[in-house]
Design a protein around this motif. Structure first.
Motif, mmCIF file in Angstrom:
data_model
loop_
_atom_site.group_PDB
_atom_site.id
_atom_site.type_symbol
_atom_site.label_atom_id
_atom_site.label_comp_id
_atom_site.label_asym_id
_atom_site.label_seq_id
_atom_site.Cartn_x
_atom_site.Cartn_y
_atom_site.Cartn_z
ATOM 1 N N PRO A 172 1.779 -39.590 -12.759
ATOM 2 C CA PRO A 172 2.079 -39.156 -11.300
ATOM 3 C C PRO A 172 3.008 -37.882 -11.276
ATOM 4 O O PRO A 172 3.785 -37.547 -12.352
ATOM 5 N N SER A 173 2.914 -37.118 -10.261
ATOM 6 C CA SER A 173 3.817 -35.920 -10.230
ATOM 7 C C SER A 173 5.029 -36.079 -8.992
ATOM 8 O O SER A 173 4.502 -36.314 -8.122
ATOM 9 N N SER A 174 6.202 -36.127 -9.336
ATOM 10 C CA SER A 174 7.211 -36.108 -8.514
ATOM 11 C C SER A 174 8.190 -35.698 -9.110
ATOM 12 O O SER A 174 8.460 -35.203 -10.310
ATOM 13 N N THR A 175 9.535 -35.195 -8.394
ATOM 14 C CA THR A 175 10.702 -34.745 -9.057
ATOM 15 C C THR A 175 11.206 -35.476 -10.315
ATOM 16 O O THR A 175 11.330 -34.714 -11.285
ATOM 17 N N ASP A 178 8.380 -35.215 -12.853
ATOM 18 C CA ASP A 178 8.532 -33.972 -13.802
ATOM 19 C C ASP A 178 9.568 -33.656 -14.675
ATOM 20 O O ASP A 178 9.465 -33.074 -15.826
#
Length: 290
Positions: A172-175, A178
């Motif tokens: 997944p991509s999130s703060t 990442d």
């Protein structure tokens, strides 16, 4: 092979043919051989009641093909066929075992044990001799025993990168996610530097020299309402200052347990396994011979 069989009639013999023509960017180079091989198997070869083992290597480990999904699967699942004479197949009481194993998760250890014990099996009048039925510490005799239905890559100690059953999902991509990717890139480059320190001709590296191509997770089964746990983590990254006849420098870093501090590293899309200054394929772009 036809000449070899004809020269040693009436003797037990083992022959090996290595076809290197397919080891280039044209995977169709071996296609014209299919008809000739089929003729041999049905004609000259069949007269001698041979056992054939047909194997292929990891496919094309470089260039565009290696970066495709098909290329990745081929690298982990090379062709591996065992052909037995019809007479033996008809007489053998375990054809159900063969059919079961042909659809099972088979390892190189299984094939090794099967081939190693094949002479004992063929020489035995009693196909159920006790010494052929001993449980295997490593590998299963595929002619004698069924591969367990609950076999997984984990319980036969196959690396996640080599397991064809694993379905890697994009991370997944999130703060927070990442930031984790950046931290893992730093750990992977640190692992590279740990190797370069053993070679005075290789320069140290910085994470800024690399870019992340993708991050993937391997998840296990969920328990109740809980999210599926992350079993392994894979980061694919590229060295941005490398160019060699269109070949890219791409590394897979795999944490076989997602909590491991240090990943295992594998170089992707390499042309040949060349060694520079004794440093090996993984470090080849970072070394200068003096």
């Amino acid at each position: 092979m036809e000449s070899f069989l004809g020269a040693y009639r009436g003797q037990h013999r083992f022959g090996y043919v290595h076809l290197n023509d397919g080891h280039n960017e044209n995977p169709w180079a071996l296609e014209p051989l299919d008809h000739r091989l089929a003729e041999f198997l049905a004609g000259t070869g069949a007269k001698h009641s041979p056992v054939f083992a047909i194997l292929a290597d990891h496919g094309l480990p470089y260039g565009y093909w290696a970066m495709t999904m098909t290329g990745e699967v081929e690298a982990r699942n090379g062709i591996n066929l065992l052909l037995l004479p019809r007479e033996l197949a008809r007489a053998f009481e375990g054809r159900e075992i063969w059919q079961h194993n042909s659809q099972s998760l088979v390892t190189p250890h299984d094939m090794y044990r099967t081939l190693a014990e094949l002479p004992l099996y063929l020489a035995s009048k009693n196909r159920s001799d006790a010494h052929l039925d001993q449980p295997a510490k490593v590998g299963i005799n595929l002619l004698r025993n069924k591969v367990p239905a609950n076999r997984t890559c984990q319980n036969v100690d196959i690396s996640p990168m080599l397991c064809i059953c694993n379905l890697w999902a994009e991370a997944p991509s999130s703060t927070g996610a990442d930031a984790d990717k950046s931290a893992r890139l730093g750990a992977a480059v640190g692992a590279l530097n740990a190797i370069t320190r053993a070679h005075s001709s290789c320069r140290p590296l910085q994470p800024l020299l690399f870019r992340i191509l993708g991050a993937f997770e391997l998840r296990g089964p969920s328990e109740g309402s809980q999210a599926k746990p992350v079993l392994a983590y894979r980061l694919q990254f590229e060295y941005m200052n490398f160019s060699e006849a269109g070949i890219r420098y791409v590394i897979d870093a795999v944490w076989e347990k997602s909590t491991d501090p240090t990943p295992s590293l594998t170089r992707r899309s390499a042309y040949v396994k060349q060694r520079k200054c004794g440093a090996g394929l993984l470090l080849e772009p970072f070394c200068v011979c003096r």
